[in-house]
Structure formats: C-alpha cells, structure tokens
Design a protein around this motif. Structure first.
Motif, mmCIF file in Angstrom:
data_model
loop_
_atom_site.group_PDB
_atom_site.id
_atom_site.type_symbol
_atom_site.label_atom_id
_atom_site.label_comp_id
_atom_site.label_asym_id
_atom_site.label_seq_id
_atom_site.Cartn_x
_atom_site.Cartn_y
_atom_site.Cartn_z
ATOM 1 N N UNK A 74 0.833 -1.207 0.000
ATOM 2 C CA UNK A 74 0.000 0.000 0.000
ATOM 3 C C UNK A 74 0.865 1.253 0.000
ATOM 4 N N UNK A 75 1.913 1.256 0.844
ATOM 5 C CA UNK A 75 2.810 2.411 0.885
ATOM 6 C C UNK A 75 3.499 2.615 -0.457
ATOM 7 N N UNK A 76 3.951 1.518 -1.081
ATOM 8 C CA UNK A 76 4.611 1.618 -2.380
ATOM 9 C C UNK A 76 3.680 2.138 -3.462
ATOM 10 N N UNK A 77 2.448 1.654 -3.484
ATOM 11 C CA UNK A 77 1.491 2.101 -4.494
ATOM 12 C C UNK A 77 1.167 3.589 -4.336
ATOM 13 N N UNK A 78 0.962 4.024 -3.093
ATOM 14 C CA UNK A 78 0.681 5.444 -2.867
ATOM 15 C C UNK A 78 1.878 6.292 -3.297
ATOM 16 N N UNK A 79 3.091 5.808 -2.971
ATOM 17 C CA UNK A 79 4.301 6.532 -3.363
ATOM 18 C C UNK A 79 4.394 6.678 -4.871
ATOM 19 N N UNK A 80 4.128 5.586 -5.592
ATOM 20 C CA UNK A 80 4.266 5.631 -7.045
ATOM 21 C C UNK A 80 3.161 6.456 -7.687
ATOM 22 N N UNK A 81 1.975 6.422 -7.110
ATOM 23 C CA UNK A 81 0.895 7.278 -7.612
ATOM 24 C C UNK A 81 1.283 8.747 -7.462
ATOM 25 N N UNK A 82 1.875 9.090 -6.326
ATOM 26 C CA UNK A 82 2.356 10.459 -6.118
ATOM 27 C C UNK A 82 3.400 10.843 -7.165
ATOM 28 N N UNK A 83 4.373 9.944 -7.390
ATOM 29 C CA UNK A 83 5.462 10.245 -8.325
ATOM 30 C C UNK A 83 4.955 10.389 -9.748
ATOM 31 N N UNK A 84 4.048 9.514 -10.155
ATOM 32 C CA UNK A 84 3.529 9.570 -11.516
ATOM 33 C C UNK A 84 2.707 10.827 -11.735
ATOM 34 N N UNK A 85 2.023 11.266 -10.679
ATOM 35 C CA UNK A 85 1.186 12.462 -10.800
ATOM 36 C C UNK A 85 2.020 13.724 -10.934
ATOM 37 N N UNK A 86 3.091 13.839 -10.140
ATOM 38 C CA UNK A 86 3.902 15.056 -10.169
ATOM 39 C C UNK A 86 5.260 14.792 -9.528
ATOM 40 N N UNK A 87 6.301 15.326 -10.134
ATOM 41 C CA UNK A 87 7.639 15.208 -9.563
ATOM 42 C C UNK A 87 7.770 16.011 -8.270
ATOM 43 N N UNK A 88 6.861 16.958 -8.072
ATOM 44 C CA UNK A 88 6.899 17.745 -6.844
ATOM 45 C C UNK A 88 6.636 16.887 -5.613
ATOM 46 N N UNK A 89 6.083 15.708 -5.827
ATOM 47 C CA UNK A 89 5.787 14.800 -4.720
ATOM 48 C C UNK A 89 6.943 13.866 -4.403
ATOM 49 N N UNK A 90 8.117 14.125 -4.969
ATOM 50 C CA UNK A 90 9.224 13.183 -4.842
ATOM 51 C C UNK A 90 9.612 12.926 -3.386
ATOM 52 N N UNK A 91 9.618 13.968 -2.553
ATOM 53 C CA UNK A 91 10.021 13.798 -1.151
ATOM 54 C C UNK A 91 9.049 12.885 -0.409
ATOM 55 N N UNK A 92 7.756 13.117 -0.620
ATOM 56 C CA UNK A 92 6.758 12.283 0.051
ATOM 57 C C UNK A 92 6.838 10.841 -0.456
ATOM 58 N N UNK A 93 7.049 10.702 -1.760
ATOM 59 C CA UNK A 93 7.162 9.358 -2.330
ATOM 60 C C UNK A 93 8.378 8.626 -1.771
ATOM 61 N N UNK A 94 9.497 9.342 -1.612
ATOM 62 C CA UNK A 94 10.701 8.718 -1.062
ATOM 63 C C UNK A 94 10.458 8.217 0.359
#
Length: 723
Positions: free
Chosen positions: A73-93
């Motif tokens: 679940x954590x990985x999927x949410x992270x990748x959804x964030x990354x695919x949506x916007x690079x601005x979410x990179x910190x949260x995805x990491x």
C-alpha cells in the motif's frame, strides 16, 4: 533469545565494525518450484499456484501478511504520487522507505513465500573433448575469411560470394569441431516430431494451455495493433535507414553502412527482405515490421530466463509484463535499431546462465552465436561482452562454481571464439577504419565532439542515479521513443519491480546464490551504455540505449508479483478470501494492461504526432497531384529552418530517393518547365510566397488544413504553359 529487529539489522549493515548483521530467518519456499533443467524448453508454461495448507510457524498457525499488505500500500501510494507530479518526490521517497522497512520486517518474520532456485548439484562436469581434425580445417578457414573481407579485388567493406562463403564455412567448421550432438536438444522439437509421426492427432486443451495462448495473443496484439499508425510519421533517422535499405535493394552489400555516422548492417538487410516478402517497398511500415518482430522474439527468452529465477509462473508473468509494457513497445514500434539490443542480449545471457548452471558446452556456443550476430545489430550491444564476463566472474566467486571453475572459463573462451568468428567482417572493417566504426561511441563516451560539461566522476554518478530511478521517476526527454518526463514503468509494475528487488536481495543474503546477485546487477550493467553518455549527460536516461535492461527489469517485477500472490495464498486460508486473492491478481493484471494500452496508443501516439512533422500529408498531396494533372517531377518543397525533411517527402509520395527540396534562391530555375507545377512551403515563409506570386501571376495559393496545430502548409499551383 530475543529476535533481532529491523533496526538492529540496519545498524549492523551501517556499522560493520561492530560485528556481523543478524541472520535473516529462512524464507519459506514452495515444494516443487525448483526447475528441472531438462524441462527448460517445455511448451505451454503454466501458472503453478496451488491450493496449499495453512503455513505453520513455530507450532502456531501463520498470521495474516499485514506487513506485506502495508508495504504494498505504501509503495502504491508513493508511485501514484510520483507519476502524478515530480513535486511529490520527497513524500514518495518517505513512503518507499516505509515500504522497504515493512518488507524487511516481513522477511525477518518469515512472512514471504518465495519459489526455489534451480538445483545445480547433479550436473555432470562439462566435457573438454573436441574434434581436432575439424579444428585444423576451421582455423585456416577463419584466417582466409578474415583476409577475404579486406580483399581490394572485391572492394573492402562489401560482402561478396567469396568472403561470405568462407565466413559461413569457418563458422560451420567451428560448430562441428566443438558442438556436442544431442546434449541440449529441446524436448519441444522431439515432441513435435513424435506428434507429426502419429497416425491420429489428438489435441488436449488444458487450463494452462489456454492461459499461455491468451498471454501470447495479448503480447502479439500489443506489438502489432495499429502498427501503421503508432507512431504515424517518420523523422530524419528513418530517412537515413530507408536510403540504406534502398542501396541494398539496388545491389549494394556493405558490411558497415557509413551514412549518418555509421551503422551496423543487420537492420538494413532484414528490412530489405521484409520489403520484398511483404511487398511494403521503401516505407516506414517496412522498418516497423522488422523491429516489431525483433521485439516480439525477445519475449520467449525473457520467459526462459525468468523461469530460471523463480519458476514457470515468474517466466510467464515476465513474458506478459514485458509484452504489454510501454517501454519495450515504443522502442519496437519506432522503426529504428533499438530492439536489436535486447533481441540478442536476451539469448546470450540466457544460454550463458544455463551453461553455468548445468555445465553444458553447447549453451556457451549458443551464447557466443547470439552475441556475434548481435554485434551486427545496434551499437550498445558492444558493451555486452563486458556484461557476460561479469556474469562468469560473479559465478566463479560463489561456492556453486566449485569443481567447475576451469570448465566455466573454458566455456567463456568458447563463447568468445564463436562471437569473434561472427564478428569477423566488422573486425576487419574496424581494423581498417577504426575512426568510422567507433565515432558515434566516442562522441558520447569521450570528447571527440565536445568537452565534458563537468567533472567526469560526478557526471557518471549523476547518470547512474538518473538511470536507476527512471523506472519510478523520469525516463528522459526524448519524444521519439518515450513519453518525456514520466517513469519508464506503469504505476503497478514499478511497485512490483521495487518489491522484486527487495526480495531478490533478501533471498541472496539468505542463500548466497549467484543467480540472484546477477539479476540485480544486470539492471545497471545493461543500462551502462546510457549511463556512459558522459559528454552528453542530458541524453541520459535513454530508453533505447538501456533497452536490454528490460530483460532483468520485468523478470524482477514478475518475481515480486509471484511472491506477493504466493504469500497471500499461503497465509490466507478461507476459500472466499482465496477467491478474492485470485480476483485481485486478475484486477492488477488488468490495470497493468489498460495503463500500458493508454500510454502506448493514446499518450505516446498523440505526443509523437504533435512533435513530428506531417511529411505523410505533404507526400500524399504530391502523390495526388501527380495522379491528377501533374507529375512527381514538377512538385517542389521549399525548405525552411527546423521544418520537414524533404527526403521523407519523396518516400511518403512513393518516389523514394528523390529529395524534393528546392531552395528559395532557385525558384527561377522552374520557369523553363512548361508543365503544371506545385510548390509547397511553410506558412511563415512570406518571402517564398511573395516571390512565387511575382514569378507566376497566374498561380493560385491555398493553405492545407492538417488538423494539427502548427502543421498546416501552403500549396501554390501553377497551370501549364500552353505552346
């Protein structure tokens, strides 16, 4: 005794001077998942998920795999964030770090259920005997062939009947000298022969067979659906390729094609054959049919290598994931040499791995043949010999090589020998023309074309990092063979790849099997030709130069997928829950398929059409003009900076080889032509419009509506001059 925590394990890794890290508890494996090497090429691979008894750990019923579920679940949410916007990179990491910790916790708590590795212990030593009498014939033939490829009487850099015959005879003699008949005869051939010989043919359709047929139909659909439309337009590189193909059809037979900084020959002869067999002539579709076939033929070897890593299910899942994925699809559809890298890297790696596992000399020979042919394909494969040596080196450092180290080295020597013989024509060309052969490579690796834009070490590390995260973050900015700015993998496959990397590393730390380490290292190794673009770091990451990395990437993703399904099936025992697991698996596959369909046939197709010039429409206008009242010889295209390649216009008009360019200062030369004329030019070119109206007062000016923003063009018709 207190069990070690994840924090204890991470501290031990970061501070090795304080002692060894705690031992990861044994992973559970399914009985019967190990692979019998005699079944490596069995037809109809089947998904092997069986009804299993509840797992028991230390006398108690196994708990639900909540760590695995939470990590996913954590990985999927992270990748959804990354695919949506690079601005979410910190949260995805942060989320990916949480997923990593949860996966390690799951491993320490014996939550994961993985397939077994192939058994190696019963493999017999590799025989060292050869047919010496045949060797005495093969060596002179190799020397004669080498000399014949530089024979001035037949013109250097040309295939001739003499050098081609000597080359093939030398290869045949080498095979006869060292090949062991029947050592690795595929059972599928034996079974096919037995089936044909039967007086009555009876076909048995099983669930597994239907699954395999459905998987094959799916990947064939993805590779050939709308092949004539996606992508739709050509650009200058395809013009160069088709001009070389036209040279072949006109009777020229180069070993190395020197146009456009130099190219290996394989694609040009393949496309010429396709143009003849399919009747597609000199056209974009001729290029695309060949590259689509190359991409499709890579998939069976991805299946076979995946089966080595984790069983038939892993192999079949890798086959499907690579078959539908956006990355391998777009590099196979654009009509350039890109898919030739994975096409030959996949069998070269598979046969080498199988040769090391089961000590079969014939497999080393097949690996060398794949490498040798591949060296005539796409230039990044020149790095593959280094990759194969690394594979053997890692194998020699592990305990599995005991008693087989000398045979492994000799097998590598046999591989190199066959690759060298097949490389012979290019070897002779390289010796005589080293600058021509290596120019393109040196412009990226060295400073032939421009100086390094910074410190070389820092550029390399930056390139390495960008390539390693491209699966999740950014696959580069080249619109020709990618969707700029998006990850190389779809959301679900990216998470599966992350999961597979973690689990392969965990299994390696537990079992220390060289094959697990190889699969992990193959990812950066096969991307090195992109990473080593030191003079042009903006060209990295590159989906085409990293093309062979699809082999380990999708196998690792399939390994993660298989482990997830096995874990939930083993830990969750209720029948209704198991049905939910199967349904969730099917939904995940459906999401992957639909996501990649959208990426290839919608997003990629649309952005490609927006970026490429519409030479097909200009060519069609000229063709219609010639078919009505004009002629192919009285149509002209006035060049404009950064506009259409006028050579492509000729190909699209059905008049390949003609460059329709007529520069603005040459317009007066058309006054002597009495026939009806057509001039095509770019709308912002007002100078051409004014000059044509001055030269031809009776002419008519029209604007062609292309249906695409910024792609309209002007047409100026001039009636014939009556005598």
């Amino acid at each position: 005794m207190k069990e070690p925590s994840v924090l204890d394990y991470i501290k031990a890794l970061l501070m090795p001077w304080k002692g060894k890290p705690p031992v990861i508890p044994p992973l559970e494996t399914d009985a019967g998942v190990g692979i019998d090497h005699e079944q490596l090429v069995q037809p109809a691979p089947a998904i092997e998920i069986e009804e299993q008894k509840p797992a028991v750990v230390e006398g108690r019923k196994a708990a639900l795999p909540w760590r695995t579920a939470a990590g996913l679940s954590a990985g999927l949410i992270a990748q959804i964030f990354l695919t949506a916007s690079k601005a979410n990179a910190k949260y995805a990491a942060i989320l990916y770090l949480i997923a990593l910790i949860l996966f390690v916790l799951a491993a320490l708590e014996r939550e994961w259920v993985l397939g077994d590795l192939p058994e190696e212990g019963q493999a017999a030593p590799m025989p060292l005997t050869i047919r010496r009498n045949v060797v005495y014939i093969a060596i002179p033939l190799v020397l004669f062939a080498f000399l014949a490829f530089g024979d001035k009487a037949t013109e250097s850099n040309q295939f001739s009947w003499l050098n081609l015959s000597l080359w093939l005879l030398a290869l045949s003699a080498m095979i006869l000298a060292v090949y062991i008949p029947g050592q690795s005869k595929p059972k599928i051939i034996t079974r096919l022969v037995e089936f044909i010989r039967q007086p009555e043919w009876r076909l048995r359709v099983t669930r597994e067979s239907l699954i395999v047929l459905a998987a094959a139909a799916l990947v064939v659909f993805f590779r050939f659906f709308r092949l004539d439309q996606v992508p739709h337009e050509m650009f200058s590189d395809q013009a160069e390729k088709l001009l070389d193909v036209m040279d072949v059809l006109l009777g020229k037979t180069p070993v190395f094609f020197i146009r456009n900084t130099g190219r290996e020959a394989f694609q040009f002869y393949l496309t010429a054959l396709i143009a003849i067999v399919f009747g597609t002539k000199i056209s974009f579709i001729s290029l695309k049919i060949g590259t689509a076939i190359a991409g499709l033929l890579t998939l069976p070897y991805i299946y076979l290598l995946g089966k080595q890593v984790g069983g038939r299910t892993v192999g079949l899942l890798a086959f499907v994931l690579a078959g539908v994925a956006y990355w391998p699809n777009v590099i196979s559809r654009v009509g350039l040499r890109f898919p030739l890298y994975p096409l030959f890297a996949a069998p070269a790696i598979f046969y080498l791995v199988r040769g090391l596992l089961y000590r079969r000399r014939n497999d080393f020979i097949w690996s060398g043949i794949a490498l040798g042919i591949g060296l005539h394909g796409y230039s990044p494969i020149r790095w593959l010999p280094v990759v194969l040596m690394v594979i053997v080196g890692i194998y020699l450092l592990h305990r599995h090589s005991r008693g087989n180290r000398s045979q492994a080295v000799l097998g590598l020597a046999a591989l190199a020998g066959f690759a060298l013989v097949l490389f012979l024509p290019l070897l002779r060309y390289t010796i005589e023309n080293p600058d021509s052969f290596s120019f393109r490579m040196l412009t990226r690796l060295g400073t032939v074309e421009r100086p390094y834009p910074g410190a070389v070490g820092l550029i390399f590390l930056s390139n390495l990092w960008k390539s390693l995260v491209m699966f999740f973050y950014d696959n580069g900015s080249v619109w020709v063979n990618s969707i700029p700015g998006r990850p190389a993998l779809d959301t679900v496959t990216a998470v599966l790849f992350f999961t597979g990397c973690v689990l392969l590393l965990v299994r390696y730390l537990r079992k220390r099997h060289w094959l697990d380490l190889i699969m992990l290292l193959l990812v950066p190794l096969l991307m090195m030709t992109s990473i080593l673009s030191l003079a042009f770091p903006d060209e990295n990451p590159s989906l085409n130069r990293s093309g062979a990395a699809i082999i380990p990437v999708f196998i690792i993703a399939a390994f993660g997928f298989d482990a997830i399904v096995r874990t939930f099936l083993r830990r969750i025992t209720a029948r209704g829950a198991k049905a939910g697991i199967y349904l969730s698996t099917a939904v995940a596959l459906l999401i992957i398929v639909l996501s990649n369909y959208r990426l290839v046939f919608n997003t990629y197709s649309q952005q490609y059409n927006r970026s490429a010039w519409n030479t097909s429409q200009i060519g069609q206008v000229i063709s219609d003009f010639a078919g009505a009242e004009g002629s192919l010889d009285t149509a002209y295209v006035i060049p404009y900076p950064h506009w259409v390649d006028t050579r492509l216009v000729g190909i699209q008009a059905g008049n390949p080889g003609k460059d329709y360019a007529l520069w603005g200062d040459q317009l007066e030369t058309t006054l002597a032509e009495p026939r009806v004329k057509l001039f095509i030019f770019y709308p912002p070119d007002s100078d051409t419009a004014n000059k044509l109206e001055s030269l031809y007062p009776s002419g008519s000016l029209y604007q062609y509506d292309s249906g695409l923003e910024g792609k309209d063009f002007m047409m100026f018709f001039v009636p014939s001059i009556q005598p």
